[in-house]
Scaffold this active site. Structure first.
Site, PDB file in Angstrom:
ATOM      1  N   GLY A  97      21.417  45.847  51.661  1.00 28.11           N
ATOM      2  CA  GLY A  97      20.886  46.171  52.983  1.00 28.11           C
ATOM      3  C   GLY A  97      21.597  47.384  53.551  1.00 28.11           C
ATOM      4  O   GLY A  97      22.812  47.526  53.410  1.00 28.11           O
ATOM      5  N   VAL A 119      17.179  44.401  58.712  1.00 31.04           N
ATOM      6  CA  VAL A 119      16.243  43.453  59.332  1.00 31.04           C
ATOM      7  C   VAL A 119      16.821  43.063  60.698  1.00 31.04           C
ATOM      8  O   VAL A 119      18.010  42.727  60.811  1.00 31.04           O
ATOM      9  CB  VAL A 119      16.058  42.209  58.440  1.00 31.04           C
ATOM     10  CG1 VAL A 119      15.124  41.207  59.103  1.00 31.04           C
ATOM     11  CG2 VAL A 119      15.512  42.623  57.073  1.00 31.04           C
ATOM     12  N   LEU A 133      22.784  32.192  54.656  1.00 31.35           N
ATOM     13  CA  LEU A 133      21.642  33.089  54.482  1.00 31.35           C
ATOM     14  C   LEU A 133      20.798  33.228  55.746  1.00 31.35           C
ATOM     15  O   LEU A 133      20.633  32.270  56.505  1.00 31.35           O
ATOM     16  CB  LEU A 133      20.762  32.583  53.337  1.00 31.35           C
ATOM     17  CG  LEU A 133      21.459  32.506  51.976  1.00 31.35           C
ATOM     18  CD1 LEU A 133      20.487  31.974  50.931  1.00 31.35           C
ATOM     19  CD2 LEU A 133      22.029  33.851  51.551  1.00 31.35           C
ATOM     20  N   HIS A 134      20.278  34.425  55.913  1.00 33.42           N
ATOM     21  CA  HIS A 134      19.384  34.721  57.045  1.00 33.42           C
ATOM     22  C   HIS A 134      18.280  35.639  56.540  1.00 33.42           C
ATOM     23  O   HIS A 134      18.241  36.010  55.354  1.00 33.42           O
ATOM     24  CB  HIS A 134      20.176  35.318  58.199  1.00 33.42           C
ATOM     25  CG  HIS A 134      20.988  36.525  57.835  1.00 33.42           C
ATOM     26  ND1 HIS A 134      20.420  37.694  57.360  1.00 33.42           N
ATOM     27  CD2 HIS A 134      22.335  36.738  57.833  1.00 33.42           C
ATOM     28  CE1 HIS A 134      21.367  38.583  57.126  1.00 33.42           C
ATOM     29  NE2 HIS A 134      22.542  38.027  57.388  1.00 33.42           N
ATOM     30  N   LYS A 170      22.118  47.835  56.538  1.00 31.72           N
ATOM     31  CA  LYS A 170      22.967  47.445  57.661  1.00 31.72           C
ATOM     32  C   LYS A 170      24.414  47.777  57.302  1.00 31.72           C
ATOM     33  O   LYS A 170      25.199  48.188  58.153  1.00 31.72           O
ATOM     34  CB  LYS A 170      22.826  45.962  57.944  1.00 31.72           C
ATOM     35  CG  LYS A 170      23.778  45.500  59.008  1.00 31.72           C
ATOM     36  CD  LYS A 170      23.480  44.093  59.417  1.00 31.72           C
ATOM     37  CE  LYS A 170      24.625  43.546  60.204  1.00 31.72           C
ATOM     38  NZ  LYS A 170      25.799  43.312  59.381  1.00 31.72           N
ATOM     39  N   GLY A 225      17.748  38.705  56.689  1.00 28.08           N
ATOM     40  CA  GLY A 225      18.173  39.931  55.993  1.00 28.08           C
ATOM     41  C   GLY A 225      18.321  39.669  54.503  1.00 28.08           C
ATOM     42  O   GLY A 225      17.737  40.357  53.656  1.00 28.08           O
ATOM     43  N   HIS A 226      19.093  38.632  54.164  1.00 28.68           N
ATOM     44  CA  HIS A 226      19.289  38.272  52.752  1.00 28.68           C
ATOM     45  C   HIS A 226      17.957  37.918  52.087  1.00 28.68           C
ATOM     46  O   HIS A 226      17.702  38.275  50.944  1.00 28.68           O
ATOM     47  CB  HIS A 226      20.185  37.030  52.639  1.00 28.68           C
ATOM     48  CG  HIS A 226      21.548  37.172  53.247  1.00 28.68           C
ATOM     49  ND1 HIS A 226      21.981  36.367  54.277  1.00 28.68           N
ATOM     50  CD2 HIS A 226      22.588  37.986  52.956  1.00 28.68           C
ATOM     51  CE1 HIS A 226      23.219  36.682  54.601  1.00 28.68           C
ATOM     52  NE2 HIS A 226      23.616  37.669  53.813  1.00 28.68           N
ATOM     53  N   SER A 243      25.260  37.102  59.531  1.00 28.03           N
ATOM     54  CA  SER A 243      25.859  35.760  59.490  1.00 28.03           C
ATOM     55  C   SER A 243      26.861  35.600  60.626  1.00 28.03           C
ATOM     56  O   SER A 243      27.098  34.502  61.118  1.00 28.03           O
ATOM     57  CB  SER A 243      26.570  35.533  58.154  1.00 28.03           C
ATOM     58  OG  SER A 243      25.698  35.788  57.084  1.00 28.03           O
ATOM     59  N   ARG A 244      27.464  36.714  61.042  1.00 22.83           N
ATOM     60  CA  ARG A 244      28.508  36.648  62.075  1.00 22.83           C
ATOM     61  C   ARG A 244      27.926  36.502  63.484  1.00 22.83           C
ATOM     62  O   ARG A 244      28.689  36.274  64.422  1.00 22.83           O
ATOM     63  CB  ARG A 244      29.414  37.881  61.998  1.00 22.83           C
ATOM     64  CG  ARG A 244      30.323  37.867  60.768  1.00 22.83           C
ATOM     65  CD  ARG A 244      31.352  38.991  60.816  1.00 22.83           C
ATOM     66  NE  ARG A 244      32.389  38.839  59.821  1.00 22.83           N
ATOM     67  CZ  ARG A 244      32.450  39.525  58.667  1.00 22.83           C
ATOM     68  NH1 ARG A 244      31.515  40.406  58.375  1.00 22.83           N
ATOM     69  NH2 ARG A 244      33.453  39.329  57.826  1.00 22.83           N
TER      70      ARG A 244
END
Ligand code: AMP
Length: 281
Positions: A147, A176, A33-34, A149, A36-37, A186-187
């Site tokens: 998202g 985000v 998780l980051h 993205k 964005g999530h 995540s990548r």
């Protein structure tokens, strides 16, 4: 926050919540998780009684040679972050639980797929709609948060929800970014130090295109060249695609007009990164 590992338990819980009049907001993720999530989770919390987040690295959406095995995973860290963002139920099923029997039907995406990542990742979006159809039946959300993205994913999932009358409202949220403009992913952990320095050029290349369009440019070939040249000049990445299409249909355009997406994918040594800007022209 409660952690649920089995789909039947999750489904029972969802039924109970719905019958007691609670609304469910759902955030499907592949974990690691980051921000964005977590932004999706916080927005879900604002607008629903209960937030369910799923963490499931879905093997069906990875092609041969892609990063299914290497995909970053850290359940303990995810649990702490999810709880702090207001997640009530964290659903973390195993692959064996999600795909417990050989499937006798197949979902195939037939629109919005012959473009962008659909071209580079055959079968990817079939895997995405399959897992989301299952997750929507298991979690039974009123609203599901995505998202932009992954704008092609959102366009395709919107198509599926309309086609099959899923009783869920999809909520798209802006990408985000970190302070350099790089879309959080995540990548991004796959990037080397040198690539980390170069990666903000991805968003800069999109802003360059946006700026040109806002100043009256309409020639798609020319704008695409500007983006590609900028990426080639400022990064070591290979450009998988740069395209400008109408959104959400993702069909080609003769010139820039209406709602358009400028989308790109680039490949660094280990990370394939995507980004986009959606504009109303
Ligand atoms: P993933 O775990 O990559 O499958 O992403 C799960 C959800 O988080 C998807 O709806 C993504 O579009 C969304 N997401 C991933 N990165 C971002 C970001 N930087 N900003 C907003 N949403 C994101």
């Amino acid at each position: 926050m409660k952690i649920i590992s089995h789909k039947r338990e999750m489904q029972q819980m969802a039924k109970q919540l719905l019958s007691s009049g609670k609304t469910i907001g759902f955030v499907p993720t592949m974990g690691y998780l980051h921000e964005g999530h977590l932004t999706l989770a916080r927005e879900a919390k604002r607008n629903n009684d209960i937030v369910v987040m799923s963490i499931f690295v879905n093997p069906l959406q990875f092609g041969p040679g892609e990063d299914y095995e290497a995909y970053p995973r850290d359940q303990k860290r995810d649990e702490l972050l999810a709880e702090a963002a207001g997640v009530d139920l964290l659903f973390i099923p195993s692959v064996a639980d999600m795909y417990d029997a050989e499937m006798s039907t197949k979902m195939t995406v037939v629109k919005r797929n012959n473009a962008l990542c659909g071209n580079d990742r055959p079968g990817h979006f079939d895997g995405v709609v399959t897992v989301l159809a299952k997750l929507f039946h298991i979690v039974m959300p009123d609203k599901a948060y995505f998202g932009l993205k992954d704008a092609q994913q959102f366009a395709i999932v919107s198509g599926m929800v309309a086609d099959y009358d899923f009783p869920v409202q999809l909520v798209p949220l802006e990408t985000v970014r970190d302070s350099s403009g790089l879309a959080i992913s995540s990548r991004n952990v796959y990037l080397s130090d040198r690539e980390k320095e170069q990666a903000p050029s991805i968003y800069k290349s999109l802003l360059l295109a946006k700026n040109k369009i806002e100043n009256g440019a309409t020639n798609i070939g020319e704008i695409k060249s500007v983006v590609t040249d900028y990426l080639k000049c400022h990064t070591d990445a290979t450009v998988d695609y740069v395209d400008i299409l109408c959104y959400p249909e993702l069909a080609p355009l003769e010139k820039v007009q209406g709602r358009v997406i400028i989308a790109l994918a680039v490949k660094f040594s280990k990370a394939r990164l995507i980004d986009n800007i959606i504009l109303d022209v």
